[in-house]
Each structure stands twice: as C-alpha cells, then as structure tokens.
Design an enzyme around this catalytic site. Structure first.
Site, PDB file in Angstrom:
ATOM      1  N   GLU A 193       0.861  -1.291   0.045  1.00 23.91           N
ATOM      2  CA  GLU A 193       0.024   0.059   0.083  1.00 23.91           C
ATOM      3  C   GLU A 193       0.959   1.279  -0.076  1.00 23.91           C
ATOM      4  O   GLU A 193       1.972   1.049   0.645  1.00 23.91           O
ATOM      5  CB  GLU A 193      -0.797  -0.071   1.149  1.00 23.91           C
ATOM      6  CG  GLU A 193      -1.886  -1.166   1.151  1.00 23.91           C
ATOM      7  CD  GLU A 193      -2.660  -1.331   0.039  1.00 23.91           C
ATOM      8  OE1 GLU A 193      -3.209  -0.212  -0.347  1.00 23.91           O
ATOM      9  OE2 GLU A 193      -3.092  -2.367  -0.231  1.00 23.91           O
ATOM     10  N   GLU A 253      -6.085  11.374  -0.919  1.00 26.24           N
ATOM     11  CA  GLU A 253      -6.645  10.443  -2.019  1.00 26.24           C
ATOM     12  C   GLU A 253      -6.124   8.815  -1.654  1.00 26.24           C
ATOM     13  O   GLU A 253      -6.980   7.861  -1.737  1.00 26.24           O
ATOM     14  CB  GLU A 253      -6.042  10.771  -3.393  1.00 26.24           C
ATOM     15  CG  GLU A 253      -6.370  11.755  -3.842  1.00 26.24           C
ATOM     16  CD  GLU A 253      -5.949  13.178  -3.352  1.00 26.24           C
ATOM     17  OE1 GLU A 253      -4.777  12.994  -2.686  1.00 26.24           O
ATOM     18  OE2 GLU A 253      -6.282  14.406  -3.508  1.00 26.24           O
ATOM     19  N   HIS A 271      -7.995  -3.475   0.199  1.00 27.28           N
ATOM     20  CA  HIS A 271      -7.006  -2.468   0.028  1.00 27.28           C
ATOM     21  C   HIS A 271      -6.183  -2.216   1.046  1.00 27.28           C
ATOM     22  O   HIS A 271      -5.540  -1.308   1.278  1.00 27.28           O
ATOM     23  CB  HIS A 271      -7.695  -1.107  -0.475  1.00 27.28           C
ATOM     24  CG  HIS A 271      -8.357  -1.169  -1.956  1.00 27.28           C
ATOM     25  ND1 HIS A 271      -7.657  -1.606  -3.167  1.00 27.28           N
ATOM     26  CD2 HIS A 271      -9.559  -1.265  -2.090  1.00 27.28           C
ATOM     27  CE1 HIS A 271      -8.399  -1.608  -4.075  1.00 27.28           C
ATOM     28  NE2 HIS A 271      -9.723  -1.522  -3.688  1.00 27.28           N
ATOM     29  N   ASP A 282      -5.194  -8.310   0.882  1.00 31.23           N
ATOM     30  CA  ASP A 282      -5.015  -8.105  -0.630  1.00 31.23           C
ATOM     31  C   ASP A 282      -3.989  -9.619  -0.849  1.00 31.23           C
ATOM     32  O   ASP A 282      -4.344 -10.251  -1.958  1.00 31.23           O
ATOM     33  CB  ASP A 282      -4.556  -6.825  -1.175  1.00 31.23           C
ATOM     34  CG  ASP A 282      -5.421  -5.852  -1.585  1.00 31.23           C
ATOM     35  OD1 ASP A 282      -6.719  -6.163  -1.009  1.00 31.23           O
ATOM     36  OD2 ASP A 282      -5.183  -4.815  -1.853  1.00 31.23           O
TER      37      ASP A 282
END
Length: 194
Positions: free
Chosen positions: A13, A57, A154, A159
């Site tokens: 990530e 974001e 995520h 994942d």
C-alpha cells in the site's frame, strides 16, 4: 502437488501511484506459497514510515492514517526483513508492475546492494486463463471464484490473502505443474529486474 518453486505472494500500500514521483510504501505484507498452496501461517505484515504525509486520496483507498505509520520502521529496515522472509522464493503479486516497481525504487533507500528476486504477475495469469472475462482485477476474481470479500480490502495482508487464494485456484484451473509451464504458456510475464 506441483513442481512449482516456492513463491512469496506480496502486496504494498502506498502514498500514491508513481514511485518515481516521490510516492512511498506505507504497508507491505506477504505470504509464503509452496507446493501450489498458500501457507496461511507464514505471513509477513508491517506498516512502513513513508517519511512524508499520506495524501487524502491514498487514505480514501487504503484507510491508513499518518498516526499509524509515524512510529513504524522506515523502508531501509523493512525491505531487508521482507527479503529475508521471501528468501529462496520468487515474488508474485497482482498487477506486479505496480508493487514490484515500488520495491525497485524503494531499494535505493537501503544501505548496500539490494537484489530483488524475480517477480511474476497473477493479473497476467488471469488474463491468459480467462480471456473471455472483461475484467481481471482482484475484485473481479473474488466475485468469479465466489471468495468472501474482506472488510479490509485494499490493505496489504487482505489483498495478499485474496491473491494467494486466486493463485491457488488458477494453478488448479490451468493445470499448472511447474514454473516452466507458466513460462512456456506465457501465462505469467517475468518482470524486468533492476
């Protein structure tokens, strides 16, 4: 049982999409995969201090807050630990050009020479095995294989688990018994090594 070599399924990530523009890893997770099966008890997972703020974001996608990573080790400590965990295996990730691309850039922050193992992509394997499917991302494969969607999708370990489950299924569906078979079929593209 397959003749596949040991694999390490991994995921990162990040603070953004492009490591060449200063985006950094904030979390890395991995699971060993041997004999064609994921080894759920052999996992690696840690936050990484990106030494910068996590943009809004990115937080919207991975739900990782600055406070969670500010006391985490930096990549120069984490990457060698990850590579020790992955020792003796090949790396595999879903959309590997993204994850492996981050490792390639982040290794510059480590002392000395860092040699990354070969890396292969389960997205390309899915595209090869299921050419009639419109999408091959993890969400599409989770739906296709009727896996339970994790609530923490995520996040790196969630994942990794999905990728390992999908890989196990694709090995069965494709009757893949060796790394040579993967290469001969072109079902997994070897990523460039740096």
């Amino acid at each position: 049982m397959t003749g596949l070599p040991p694999l390490t399924v991994f995921d990162v990530e990040t603070t953004g999409l492009d490591p060449k523009r200063g985006h950094r890893i904030v979390e890395i997770a991995a699971m060993r995969f041997e004999g064609g099966r994921p080894l759920a008890e052999q996992t690696f997972s840690t936050f990484v201090n990106p030494e910068r703020a996590i943009p809004f974001e990115a937080k919207q996608v991975n739900k990782i807050k600055d406070a969670e990573v500010e006391c985490a080790p930096t990549i120069d400590a984490v990457l060698p630990q990850f590579l020790t965990f992955a020792e003796g295996s090949l790396l595999i990730a879903h959309n590997a050009s993204f994850d492996y691309g981050f490792l390639e850039v982040e290794k510059q922050y480590c002392w000395g020479y860092v040699d990354l193992p070969e890396c292969f992509c389960t997205l390309r394997l899915a595209q090869y095995l299921y050419p009639g499917d419109f999408r091959h991302n993890l969400d599409a494969l989770t739906q296709k294989f009727k896996f339970a969607m994790p609530t923490d999708r995520h996040r790196a370990l969630a994942d990794v688990i999905l990728t390992a489950q999908a890989l196990e299924r694709m090995i069965t569906d494709g009757q893949i018994r060796s790394l040579d078979e993967l290469r001969r079929r072109g079902s997994i593209r070897q990523m460039a090594r740096g």
